[in-house]
Design a protein around this motif. Structure first.
Motif, short mmCIF file in Angstrom:
data_model
loop_
_atom_site.label_atom_id
_atom_site.label_comp_id
_atom_site.label_asym_id
_atom_site.label_seq_id
_atom_site.Cartn_x
_atom_site.Cartn_y
_atom_site.Cartn_z
N PHE A 181 0.86 -1.17 0.00
CA PHE A 181 0.00 0.00 0.00
C PHE A 181 0.90 1.22 0.00
O PHE A 181 1.88 1.26 0.73
CB PHE A 181 -0.87 0.03 1.27
CG PHE A 181 -1.80 -1.14 1.41
CD1 PHE A 181 -3.11 -1.06 0.98
CD2 PHE A 181 -1.37 -2.32 2.01
CE1 PHE A 181 -3.97 -2.12 1.12
CE2 PHE A 181 -2.22 -3.40 2.17
CZ PHE A 181 -3.53 -3.30 1.72
N ARG A 182 0.55 2.23 -0.79
CA ARG A 182 1.36 3.44 -0.81
C ARG A 182 0.45 4.66 -0.99
O ARG A 182 -0.53 4.57 -1.72
CB ARG A 182 2.42 3.41 -1.88
CG ARG A 182 1.91 3.43 -3.30
CD ARG A 182 3.00 3.38 -4.38
NE ARG A 182 3.79 2.19 -4.27
CZ ARG A 182 5.13 2.19 -4.15
NH1 ARG A 182 5.79 3.30 -4.20
NH2 ARG A 182 5.80 1.07 -4.03
N PRO A 183 0.79 5.78 -0.34
CA PRO A 183 0.02 7.00 -0.57
C PRO A 183 0.34 7.57 -1.95
O PRO A 183 1.49 7.48 -2.42
CB PRO A 183 0.48 7.94 0.55
CG PRO A 183 1.76 7.37 1.04
CD PRO A 183 1.82 5.93 0.67
N VAL A 184 -0.67 8.14 -2.61
CA VAL A 184 -0.50 8.72 -3.94
C VAL A 184 -1.14 10.10 -3.93
O VAL A 184 -2.24 10.29 -3.42
CB VAL A 184 -1.19 7.84 -5.01
CG1 VAL A 184 -1.07 8.47 -6.39
CG2 VAL A 184 -0.61 6.45 -5.03
N ILE A 185 -0.45 11.08 -4.51
CA ILE A 185 -0.95 12.45 -4.58
C ILE A 185 -1.58 12.70 -5.95
O ILE A 185 -0.99 12.35 -6.98
CB ILE A 185 0.19 13.47 -4.35
CG1 ILE A 185 0.73 13.34 -2.94
CG2 ILE A 185 -0.27 14.89 -4.62
CD1 ILE A 185 1.93 14.22 -2.66
N HIS A 186 -2.77 13.30 -5.96
CA HIS A 186 -3.43 13.73 -7.19
C HIS A 186 -3.43 15.26 -7.19
O HIS A 186 -3.86 15.87 -6.22
CB HIS A 186 -4.88 13.23 -7.24
CG HIS A 186 -4.97 11.74 -7.17
ND1 HIS A 186 -4.96 10.95 -8.29
CD2 HIS A 186 -5.04 10.89 -6.11
CE1 HIS A 186 -5.04 9.68 -7.92
NE2 HIS A 186 -5.09 9.63 -6.60
N CYS A 187 -2.91 15.87 -8.26
CA CYS A 187 -2.81 17.32 -8.26
C CYS A 187 -3.01 17.90 -9.67
O CYS A 187 -2.93 17.19 -10.66
CB CYS A 187 -1.46 17.76 -7.70
SG CYS A 187 -0.05 17.17 -8.64
#
Length: 144
Positions: free
Chosen positions: A82-88
């Motif tokens: 599991f990994r955090p992902v940034i949407h921008c």
């Protein structure tokens, strides 16, 4: 593994085939397995009581969430990561990029080798139930 699928037509949004309708497979009728059912199955294969397994799985989700919130990648051998992902939104330059460009943070799960289905075995076992007519993507409000 047995999966049922149907086909839908969608418009290609980018690349050399942009604007052309293509047919894609969509999984259908997927059964769900609850945490309680999963705990029961694990308890049958171990000497643990189903309530203990369920409690452990519930606590595991809290621990994983805490690690993700601290920015860590959580790797569970055999299960996946599991990994955090940034949407921008994009900025014109690094100087004009601010925290306001970040729209949300989500979690990406990548299955481990033990969970990745063998594509050839999976396709050979697919069971085609029925085919959607080409206009059904409008009826079902699917993206064209």
């Amino acid at each position: 593994m047995k999966f049922s699928y149907t086909t839908v037509e969608r418009m290609v949004l980018s690349g050399p085939d942009k604007g052309i309708k293509k047919t894609y497979a969509v999984l259908s009728e997927l059964p769900k397995c609850s945490l309680v059912e999963l705990a029961g199955q694990v308890s049958l294969k171990t000497r643990l009581h189903p309530v203990d397994v369920e409690r452990m799985l519930r606590e595991l989700t809290h621990v994983i969430r805490g690690e993700l919130e601290s920015g860590a990648i959580v790797e569970l051998e055999g299960l996946g990561s599991f990994r955090p992902v940034i949407h921008c939104r994009a900025a014109d330059s690094p100087e004009t990029f601010t925290k306001r460009n970040i729209e949300k943070v989500s979690v990406c799960f990548r299955p481990g080798k033990g969970l990745r289905p063998d594509r050839d075995r999976l396709v050979s076992r697919l069971h085609r139930k029925f085919r959607y007519p080409s206009h059904w993507h409008k009826v079902l409000k699917l993206a064209p």
